[in-house]
Write a protein that holds these residues in place. Structure first.
Motif, PDB file in Angstrom:
ATOM      1  N   VAL A   1      -4.842 -30.414 -76.891  1.00  0.00           N
ATOM      2  CA  VAL A   1      -5.038 -30.950 -75.553  1.00  0.00           C
ATOM      3  C   VAL A   1      -5.082 -29.780 -74.574  1.00  0.00           C
ATOM      4  O   VAL A   1      -4.239 -28.877 -74.644  1.00  0.00           O
ATOM      5  CB  VAL A   1      -3.910 -31.932 -75.172  1.00  0.00           C
ATOM      6  CG1 VAL A   1      -4.106 -32.430 -73.752  1.00  0.00           C
ATOM      7  CG2 VAL A   1      -3.859 -33.087 -76.148  1.00  0.00           C
ATOM      8  N   TYR A   2      -6.041 -29.790 -73.683  1.00  0.00           N
ATOM      9  CA  TYR A   2      -6.209 -28.714 -72.705  1.00  0.00           C
ATOM     10  C   TYR A   2      -5.517 -29.077 -71.404  1.00  0.00           C
ATOM     11  O   TYR A   2      -5.514 -30.245 -70.991  1.00  0.00           O
ATOM     12  CB  TYR A   2      -7.683 -28.437 -72.449  1.00  0.00           C
ATOM     13  CG  TYR A   2      -8.365 -27.721 -73.596  1.00  0.00           C
ATOM     14  CD1 TYR A   2      -8.534 -26.340 -73.577  1.00  0.00           C
ATOM     15  CD2 TYR A   2      -8.831 -28.435 -74.691  1.00  0.00           C
ATOM     16  CE1 TYR A   2      -9.153 -25.677 -74.630  1.00  0.00           C
ATOM     17  CE2 TYR A   2      -9.454 -27.791 -75.747  1.00  0.00           C
ATOM     18  CZ  TYR A   2      -9.609 -26.404 -75.715  1.00  0.00           C
ATOM     19  OH  TYR A   2     -10.214 -25.757 -76.748  1.00  0.00           O
ATOM     20  N   SER A   3      -4.949 -28.053 -70.769  1.00  0.00           N
ATOM     21  CA  SER A   3      -4.342 -28.255 -69.447  1.00  0.00           C
ATOM     22  C   SER A   3      -5.438 -28.526 -68.427  1.00  0.00           C
ATOM     23  O   SER A   3      -6.633 -28.491 -68.739  1.00  0.00           O
ATOM     24  CB  SER A   3      -3.530 -27.022 -69.050  1.00  0.00           C
ATOM     25  OG  SER A   3      -4.391 -25.894 -68.931  1.00  0.00           O
ATOM     26  N   ALA A   4      -5.024 -28.797 -67.195  1.00  0.00           N
ATOM     27  CA  ALA A   4      -5.975 -29.177 -66.148  1.00  0.00           C
ATOM     28  C   ALA A   4      -7.009 -28.075 -65.925  1.00  0.00           C
ATOM     29  O   ALA A   4      -6.699 -26.880 -65.980  1.00  0.00           O
ATOM     30  CB  ALA A   4      -5.232 -29.462 -64.862  1.00  0.00           C
ATOM     31  N   GLU A   5      -8.237 -28.482 -65.676  1.00  0.00           N
ATOM     32  CA  GLU A   5      -9.319 -27.540 -65.398  1.00  0.00           C
ATOM     33  C   GLU A   5      -9.262 -27.087 -63.941  1.00  0.00           C
ATOM     34  O   GLU A   5      -8.623 -27.738 -63.094  1.00  0.00           O
ATOM     35  CB  GLU A   5     -10.670 -28.206 -65.680  1.00  0.00           C
ATOM     36  CG  GLU A   5     -10.832 -28.710 -67.106  1.00  0.00           C
ATOM     37  CD  GLU A   5     -12.143 -29.444 -67.302  1.00  0.00           C
ATOM     38  OE1 GLU A   5     -13.130 -29.041 -66.662  1.00  0.00           O
ATOM     39  OE2 GLU A   5     -12.166 -30.409 -68.081  1.00  0.00           O
ATOM     40  N   GLU A   6      -9.942 -25.979 -63.666  1.00  0.00           N
ATOM     41  CA  GLU A   6     -10.205 -25.550 -62.294  1.00  0.00           C
ATOM     42  C   GLU A   6     -11.713 -25.501 -62.093  1.00  0.00           C
ATOM     43  O   GLU A   6     -12.491 -25.419 -63.048  1.00  0.00           O
ATOM     44  CB  GLU A   6      -9.592 -24.171 -62.022  1.00  0.00           C
ATOM     45  CG  GLU A   6      -8.071 -24.201 -61.913  1.00  0.00           C
ATOM     46  CD  GLU A   6      -7.522 -22.842 -61.506  1.00  0.00           C
ATOM     47  OE1 GLU A   6      -8.315 -21.879 -61.413  1.00  0.00           O
ATOM     48  OE2 GLU A   6      -6.300 -22.757 -61.283  1.00  0.00           O
TER      49      GLU A   6
END
Length: 878
Positions: free
Chosen positions: A642-647
């Motif tokens: 799972v990836y953390s929040a994008e920017e």
């Protein structure tokens, strides 16, 4: 009477509340705890209700003053009490009053000391009302007043009484002179009613032949003078009821006019005949019988009953003849004669046979008979001595023959209920004959009984049941079904043993879900099928166990900066296995060693947010999840990334090129951003374009999806300068813009269609000419013409391109007409078409009224001046 109280003026009536109470028995006003608002002048307002007349009066006003306000608390003291003994008639409404002083204001409760509360109670604290009171409401009642300082109670009885009500009454009676008569009547009531008798309105007492004893009146040897109107009277203090009847004493000589001996008396040979002798007579007549001139007396074949009926048995032909009944009393005598005729006896010649069949099969039970030909013969059938009604048999029973001597019974689609003893009866007016047979209908077993659940664990229970009817076919095996609170559908369950033999009455149900509510039922089967299920067992809940299944749907992503959002699918009730259910998450940055854990305690939870300033954008995490309840933890899921929040993207596309296409369209292309520069998943690119002189904030936008690096933009204004920039975007937002580039759209095509169209036929060619179209200053140049040629509405159109204002088209020899559309074309696009209808016999233009642009399927393009022919597969819009 009803009472109300006024405060200071009319109509300011004092409301009924818990602090104040107006007794409808005494009219008194009670105030449990006085307050400053109670100061004032009071008047009692009494209203009487008589039939439809209502009258009210006021008392003089009395002043209530408070000497001093006292805030002290004190226990209840009951001031308004219901009587120690309350008498009520059955069926009425009873009202008991109870009100107490106290601070705080006491709460009033009611109870029946020698019984439970009735549904007929209407309680409103100071009042207890019982509707339609009955003897079951009799007893001792207690009123309890209570506040925080103490309690006070008062008790009283309700005594139910009732008006007299008849249980048994006398009816009009005709009696013979000299006979005995007993009349009785009985009445209920409380107090118990006294019973007396009247004759013709005068009191009747015991005398000579008449005995009066409470509700009994006896006559010995009735005489004519005993005739009259009699009344039985029952009375107590609540009322009186009367029952009347007329006694008629009769003296009549024997008379056969109403009931003569039957003139023709048929009888069956070897049978029995009954001949009544019922003359009207008072007193009862003495009866004698004769056959011809022979006086009949009782013998082995002849019986004369006490009421005068003659019975002859084992009849033979010699018994034929005249039979006379003689009747006599002291009033006179009479006789009546009938003729006995002996007929052949009815006999069953083919009796039904017993049979065994299966449910759903058909069968015919035979029954043939012989009888005297001078009489009609009828057949009836009964099942276990109950007559069969063919009209109400729902088509299961039918008569198999219409012949008089055949009474066969056909049974269709037999059911279990059709088993039993069938009796065929052949009957004439003089005798009958019967024969019986037993029918056994075999079918699937009946429902087992008494399903009991015991030895409950987390995944098993022990069931026991009692054997049901096998319906004449041995039970081969049993099966168990269950349903849960999650589904009303019954499902077959696994058992131990797997196959439950037909002689078993217990089995273990396995593979159950822990902590689940179940109902069970049992079904029996034999070679004929599966029977009806038993009634459901009582509901049980299996015991709890630790979870055995990991939650599913593990994933996540998105959110705000420095956040890791983890999602999963909430675990269904089937897999929770116990109370106190929740989730345990384990996660770490991919490549690191230690795991972080988080406990989420709610069953319905479906995501968890981990916030930490150290979390970079779009950082991969390894994530696992497992469930827990108060019995323990379940297995872990497989690891998910799972990836953390994008920017938002940090870099912009470059080498943006924009090229005008026609007057309202342009093509834009660019070089993509590098994936290594992305802080999230690239979703596509956003093209922004705005007119020269406008601000970029007002720009129109077009988005692409995926990794494409070009876009076609439509809806532009002709001959207009636009600024164009491109940005990358992801789920977090849009990145920085590329350097803007400029593009100017072309001028629009000429608005005028070609005019002055003419044509000339030269053998197999038609030459078409028109006036050239000259573009205006604000229109794009004309580079050529497009002509759409269609011979008829059913033929495929052909598209021709011409650089000048004429074109030659080959046509077949049988050509008669065609439709042609001509328009200009150039950098700004295609112009407005002119449409003409070409006729071989006319060389001038004939404009077609409907020149609306049409889509052209499968057109063929042919260019003049030796240009190539091109096939257009898709539709073209001219």
């Amino acid at each position: 009477l009803s009472y109300r109280w006024l405060l200071n003026e009319f109509p300011n009536f004092i409301p009924a509340d818990g602090r104040r109470f107006i007794s409808q028995t005494t009219g008194n006003l009670y105030i449990a705890k006085t307050e400053a608002s109670d100061l004032g002048n009071y008047s009692c307002f009494a209203t009487s209700h008589i039939d439809f007349i209502t009258k009210s009066v006021f008392s003089k006003f009395s002043r209530l003053s408070l000497a001093a306000e006292d805030a002290r608390q004190y226990p209840p003291s009951i001031k308004a009490r219901f009587p120690a003994d309350t008498y009520a008639l059955a069926g009425q409404m009873v009202t008991l009053e109870c009100f107490a002083f106290g601070n705080p204001v006491p709460q009033i409760k009611w109870r029946k000391l020698d019984g439970s509360q009735s549904s007929k109670w209407i309680g409103s604290e100071p009042l207890l009302q019982i509707q339609d009171v009955g003897f079951e409401d009799e007893g001792t009642y207690e009123c309890e007043a209570e506040n925080i300082k103490g309690r006070d109670t008062y008790q009283g009885r309700i005594i139910i009484q009732a008006q007299p009500e008849w249980l048994k009454v006398i009816t009009d009676t005709e009696a013979d002179i000299g006979a005995d008569l007993r009349w009785s009547c009985a009445a209920a009531g409380k107090p118990r009613p006294a019973v007396r008798w009247l004759r013709d309105g005068q009191p009747l007492t015991s005398q000579n032949r008449i005995e009066v004893s409470g509700g009994e009146l006896r006559f010995s040897k009735l005489v004519l003078e005993d005739s009259g109107m009699y009344q039985c009277v029952a009375e107590n203090k609540h009322g009186t009821v009367y029952a009347s009847a007329e006694l008629t004493v009769q003296a009549l000589a024997p008379d056969f006019r109403l009931n003569p001996v039957k003139r023709l008396i048929p009888a069956a040979r070897s049978g029995k005949v009954i001949i009544p002798c019922q003359p009207r007579a008072a007193p009862k007549a003495t009866v004698l019988w004769t056959k011809g001139t022979e006086l009949l007396v009782n013998s082995s074949r002849v019986t004369i009953t006490p009421d005068g009926t003659l019975i002859l048995q084992n009849i033979s032909k010699s018994d034929e003849g005249k039979y006379t009944c003689f009747a006599e009393n002291f009033m006179g005598k009479a006789n009546s004669t009938g003729i006995l005729s002996v007929r052949d006896a009815t006999k069953i010649t083919l009796a039904p046979s017993s049979a065994d069949i299966n449910v759903g099969e058909n069968l015919t039970l035979q029954c043939h008979a012989s009888h005297d030909p001078t009489m009609d013969l009828t057949f009836t059938w009964s099942l276990d001595d109950f007559p069969i009604d063919f009209d109400k048999s729902e088509g299961h029973y039918r008569r198999a023959s219409v012949k008089e001597t055949i009474g066969d019974l056909s049974i269709f689609n037999s059911q279990l209920k059709h088993s039993g003893r069938y009796t065929c009866t052949a009957q004439t007016v003089v005798d009958s004959a019967s024969e019986s047979a037993t029918l056994t209908v075999r079918g699937p077993p009946g429902p087992p009984g008494g399903v009991v659940v015991r030895d409950i664990t987390d995944t098993t229970v022990q069931l026991s049941w009692s054997r049901g009817f096998d319906n004449h076919s041995p039970i081969a095996r049993y099966m168990v079904e269950a349903r849960t609170l999650l589904s009303s559908k019954w499902k077959q369950m696994r058992t131990n043993p797997v196959n439950i033999e037909g002689n078993a009455e217990t089995a273990q149900v396995v593979n159950l879900i822990p902590w689940m509510d179940y109902e069970f039922r049992v079904l029996a089967s034999n070679i004929l099928g599966i029977g009806e299920p038993s009634l459901p067992s009582s509901k049980i809940r299996t015991k709890e166990a630790a979870p055995t299944v990991a939650p599913s749907g593990l994933g996540g992503g998105g959110g705000a900066p420095n956040e890791l959002i983890i999602n999963w699918t909430p675990t269904l009730r089937d897999y929770q296995n116990g109370d106190g259910f929740g989730y345990i998450l384990s996660f770490r940055k991919r490549g690191s060693q230690g795991w972080l854990t988080a406990r989420v305690p709610h069953t319905e939870s479906l995501h968890y947010v981990y916030r930490n300033e150290s979390i970079g954008p779009y950082t991969p995490f390894e994530v696992k999840i497992k469930a827990y309840n108060r019995k323990g933890e379940g297995p872990e899921s497989l690891t998910a990334i799972v990836y953390s929040a994008e920017e938002e993207p940090k870099v912009a596309p470059f080498r943006v090129l924009a090229k005008a296409v026609l007057s309202s369209e342009m093509d834009v292309s660019w070089e993509p951003v590098e994936q290594g520069d992305m802080t999230g998943v690239l979703l596509g690119y956003e093209i922004r374009y705005w007119k020269d002189g406008d601000k970029e904030a007002a720009a129109d936008r077009v988005r692409t999806a995926g990794l494409v690096t070009s876009a076609h933009v439509t809806g532009l204004n002709p001959n207009t300068k636009y600024h164009v920039s491109v940005r990358a975007y992801n789920r977090a937002g849009t990145g920085p813009p590329s350097p803007s580039t400029n593009v100017t759209t072309t001028k629009p095509p000429p608005k005028r269609p070609p005019g002055n169209i003419s044509w000339t036929f030269l053998g197999s060619t038609v030459s078409i000419k028109w006036d050239p179209v000259v573009a205006k200053a604000d229109e794009s140049a004309v580079t050529g013409y497009k002509m759409l040629y269609r011979q008829d509405s059913h033929s495929a159109p052909t598209l021709y391109l011409a650089s000048k204002s004429r074109i030659d088209i080959p046509v077949p020899e049988d050509f008669t007409h065609a439709f042609v559309q001509i328009r200009v074309t150039g950098p700004g696009g295609d112009g407005v078409p002119a449409e003409v209808h070409i006729l071989r016999n006319s060389g001038t233009s004939m404009m077609v009224e409907d020149s609306v642009t049409r889509p052209v399927p499968h057109a063929v393009i042919i260019t003049t001046n030796s240009l190539a022919m091109v096939a257009l597969i898709s539709y073209l819009e001219l």
